[in-house]
Design an enzyme around this catalytic site. Structure first.
Site, PDB file in Angstrom:
ATOM      1  N   GLU A  32       0.878  -1.169   0.000  1.00 51.49           N
ATOM      2  CA  GLU A  32       0.000   0.000   0.000  1.00 51.49           C
ATOM      3  C   GLU A  32       0.916   1.219   0.000  1.00 51.49           C
ATOM      4  O   GLU A  32       1.815   1.323   0.844  1.00 51.49           O
ATOM      5  CB  GLU A  32      -0.883   0.004   1.250  1.00 51.49           C
ATOM      6  CG  GLU A  32      -1.841   1.176   1.217  1.00 51.49           C
ATOM      7  CD  GLU A  32      -2.761   1.278   2.427  1.00 51.49           C
ATOM      8  OE1 GLU A  32      -2.741   0.391   3.285  1.00 51.49           O
ATOM      9  OE2 GLU A  32      -3.496   2.285   2.475  1.00 51.49           O
ATOM     10  N   ARG A 257       5.738 -12.994   9.603  1.00 50.65           N
ATOM     11  CA  ARG A 257       6.385 -11.732   9.247  1.00 50.65           C
ATOM     12  C   ARG A 257       7.725 -11.600   9.962  1.00 50.65           C
ATOM     13  O   ARG A 257       7.958 -12.209  10.997  1.00 50.65           O
ATOM     14  CB  ARG A 257       5.472 -10.546   9.521  1.00 50.65           C
ATOM     15  CG  ARG A 257       5.212 -10.253  10.974  1.00 50.65           C
ATOM     16  CD  ARG A 257       4.038  -9.299  11.143  1.00 50.65           C
ATOM     17  NE  ARG A 257       4.358  -7.962  10.691  1.00 50.65           N
ATOM     18  CZ  ARG A 257       3.655  -7.295   9.773  1.00 50.65           C
ATOM     19  NH1 ARG A 257       2.600  -7.836   9.212  1.00 50.65           N
ATOM     20  NH2 ARG A 257       3.998  -6.084   9.431  1.00 50.65           N
ATOM     21  N   LYS A 267       4.521   0.680   9.459  1.00 50.46           N
ATOM     22  CA  LYS A 267       4.660   1.944   8.733  1.00 50.46           C
ATOM     23  C   LYS A 267       4.049   3.099   9.523  1.00 50.46           C
ATOM     24  O   LYS A 267       4.543   4.216   9.474  1.00 50.46           O
ATOM     25  CB  LYS A 267       3.978   1.841   7.361  1.00 50.46           C
ATOM     26  CG  LYS A 267       4.847   1.173   6.325  1.00 50.46           C
ATOM     27  CD  LYS A 267       4.192   1.181   4.953  1.00 50.46           C
ATOM     28  CE  LYS A 267       3.138   0.118   4.839  1.00 50.46           C
ATOM     29  NZ  LYS A 267       2.615  -0.057   3.487  1.00 50.46           N
TER      30      LYS A 267
END
Ligand code: ATP
Ligand code: MG
Ligand code: MG
Length: 551
Positions: A32, A257, A267
């Site tokens: 994104e 992850r 982020k």
């Protein structure tokens, strides 16, 4: 590229090709564009591009740009640059926003199949009606609207007749499902906002859980690889692909992850560090972003080797940041020229060295890689050594400079400390030493031995340089386990950056941004591309020479 690590996803793909389930492989990396990429994304990039590459497949770079409020073209550009820098080339560049028309049509199809409805409940009410892990949800009073009414309202939503939050489109699945993701998830919402790609064409936007499977299916992605948090969404992913009657059926696979010690990776948190001025930008050398790592001096080779080493599994876990440091040392060991630099200068006058004389000493550029050749280092009556290499009253077993002691200067001569000069406050400001011409490096002198070898820089030829040394930005070893937002900013290390004004060898005067050197006894440094200007050299510490960490 490298493939020798544990990776269960590669085994799945291999089997899918062997059994004929697929005859080709298409993966995608779907960021994104709401921030800069970080080292966790590198793991995903290397995985997606790596497996496709291994099986002769293709990888798309797809911007998952369905939330105009947080997205920006600056992020799009930085992401492209970072993927390329890591060494990957996408087969196609796509934007999810290019599929908004098709997504809208698929939503209409769901309405027509009585599998979606317009809900007037607000966000809080929807949450309340959703139930909990132990309690089933209950149906919205708007769930049984007719198909005609839903079609009409959805069109009005699209036409901008409602305000943000006034209505949403929800999938009609099962409010009692044990999987909360299947309790009539919201699939479209109203956002009167300018989109970086579609401008003001749309005021309704698809939600991730609806958009993502459609994006994968539209592109013919075969293996849609995501992180473990999305495991519970897989049934919804499959429902969307099936009920929207997509021709191509992608399959979602989840892996653990990447988390690193002393590192925050979300982020949102990284953006907070930038916005609050804790760091000097997304590319601050203390940031775990790809651009920060690049500016710090990490190499794509080291990042790739690191990601292959840690492998891909279904497990959660935190990797010691020292593992990454190990790989950057390994990569730079043979590539980086060796040099000497003084971070905290202390002047030394060599009283028996002729005034005005300069000699040029020859030194190997990298003793571990002799092909790199040699360099010339000037030596004269005045040099700099490190303040930390002198003690007036040393403890036992101190082998560096102190009154009466003799040390070796790397690539030069033995010098002996004869006199200490102090300023009015008693600070040591200069040493007077003598040298022994017979001890010249390379002359084969064996007359006597000294235990300390110091680095130094000739004072009349030295080039001023700013050294920036770093400590972890986050003090907590496992900051991602921290639940509370407020504690994250409290974990910031106030001493993460130390700036020192020193000197380097004159043969470094023309070095360029991103050049990397190994400084004798100090470690690896990278020429900072942001602060270095003509006549002002700034060096970022990449890693120290050694760590206690063993792989
Ligand atoms: P963050 O939570 O850090 O904001 P994100 O998952 O929201 O990251 P996206 O832009 O959606 O960021 O990520 C693109 C891809 O990178 C996704 O497929 C995501 O699963 C993957 N990814 C993100 N963070 C990590 C990580 N720490 N380790 C491995 N893969 C990651
Ligand atoms: Mg995401
Ligand atoms: Mg996110």
């Amino acid at each position: 590229m490298e493939h020798n690590s544990s990776n269960f996803i590669r085994n799945i793909i291999k089997e899918d090709l062997e059994t004929g389930k697929h005859d080709h492989v298409i993966t995608r990396f779907p960021p994104e564009p709401n921030g800069y990429l970080h080292i966790g994304h590198a793991k995903s990039i290397i995985l997606n591009f790596g497996v496709a590459d291994e099986f002769g497949g293709k990888t798309n770079l797809r911007f998952d740009d369905t939330n105009p409020l947080k997205e920006d073209i600056e992020y799009v550009n930085s992401i492209k640059e970072d993927v390329k820098w890591l060494g990957y080339d996408w087969d196609n560049l796509f934007f999810a926003s290019n599929y908004f028309d098709e997504m809208y049509d698929r939503a209409v199809l769901l309405i027509k199949k009585s599998l979606a409805y317009i809900d007037d409940l607000n966000a809080d009410e929807i949450r309340e009606y959703r139930g909990t892990l132990t309690e089933p949800g209950k149906n919205s009073p708007y769930r049984d609207r007719s198909i005609e009414e839903n079609l009409d309202l959805f069109e009005k939503m699209r036409n901008g007749e409602f305000a943000n939050g006034e209505k949403v489109l929800r999938a009609k699945i099962d409010m009692t499902s044990p999987n909360i993701n299947l309790r009539d998830p919201v699939i479209y919402r109203i956002a009167h906002a300018e989109h970086h790609n579609t401008g003001d064409k749309w005021c309704i936007y698809p939600m991730y859980a609806f958009a993502h499977p459609l994006e994968d299916a539209i592109e013919g992605v075969t293996h849609s690889i995501c992180t473990l948090e999305f495991e519970d969404q897989r049934p919804l992913y499959n429902w969307v692909v099936e009920q929207c009657e997509m021709a191509s059926i992608p399959q979602q696979y989840e892996f653990g992850r990447l988390n690193l010690t002393n590192t925050v990776m979300s982020k949102r948190k990284l953006k907070q560090l930038v916005d609050e001025g804790v760091v000097d930008g997304w590319d601050d050398p203390r940031m775990p972003t790809i651009s920060g790592l690049r500016r710090r001096g990490y190499t794509p080779e080291a990042i790739r080797a690191f990601c292959y080493e840690i492998g891909v599994s279904k497990a959660y876990g935190t990797i010691d940041s020292q593992v990454l440091n190990h790989f950057v040392r390994e990569d730079l060991k043979l590539k980086a020229p060796r040099t000497m630099g003084i971070l905290k200068p202390l002047k030394v006058v060599i009283t028996n060295y002729p005034e005005g004389q300069v000699e040029w000493l020859e030194a190997e550029i990298n003793p571990e890689n002799p092909e790199m050749g040699t360099r010339q280092i000037p030596f004269s009556r005045e040099i700099y050594v490190e303040q930390d290499d002198f003690m007036e009253n040393p403890p036992k077993k101190y082998f560096r400079l102190f009154p009466g002691n003799e040390v070796r200067l790397k690539h030069a001569y033995f010098i002996k400390c004869e006199e200490v000069i102090k300023d009015e406050e008693g600070n040591v400001v200069e040493l007077r030493c003598t040298y022994d011409p017979e001890t010249k490096s390379g002359s084969g002198f064996t007359g006597r031995k000294v235990k300390g070898t110091l680095h130094w820089v000739d004072a009349t030829h030295a080039v001023p340089a700013e050294f920036r040394n770093y400590q972890p930005l986050i003090l907590d070893e496992e900051p991602n386990e921290e639940e509370e937002e407020k504690t994250f900013l409290e974990l910031i290390n106030p001493h993460s950056l130390e700036i020192l004004q020193g000197f380097v060898e004159p043969n470094m005067k023309d070095i360029q941004p991103q050049d990397k050197y190994q400084f004798f006894r100090h470690g690896y440094y990278n020429v900072d591309p942001k602060h270095t200007t003509e006549g002002h050299l700034v060096l970022n510490q990449i890693v120290e020479l050694k760590s206690s960490f063993k792989l």
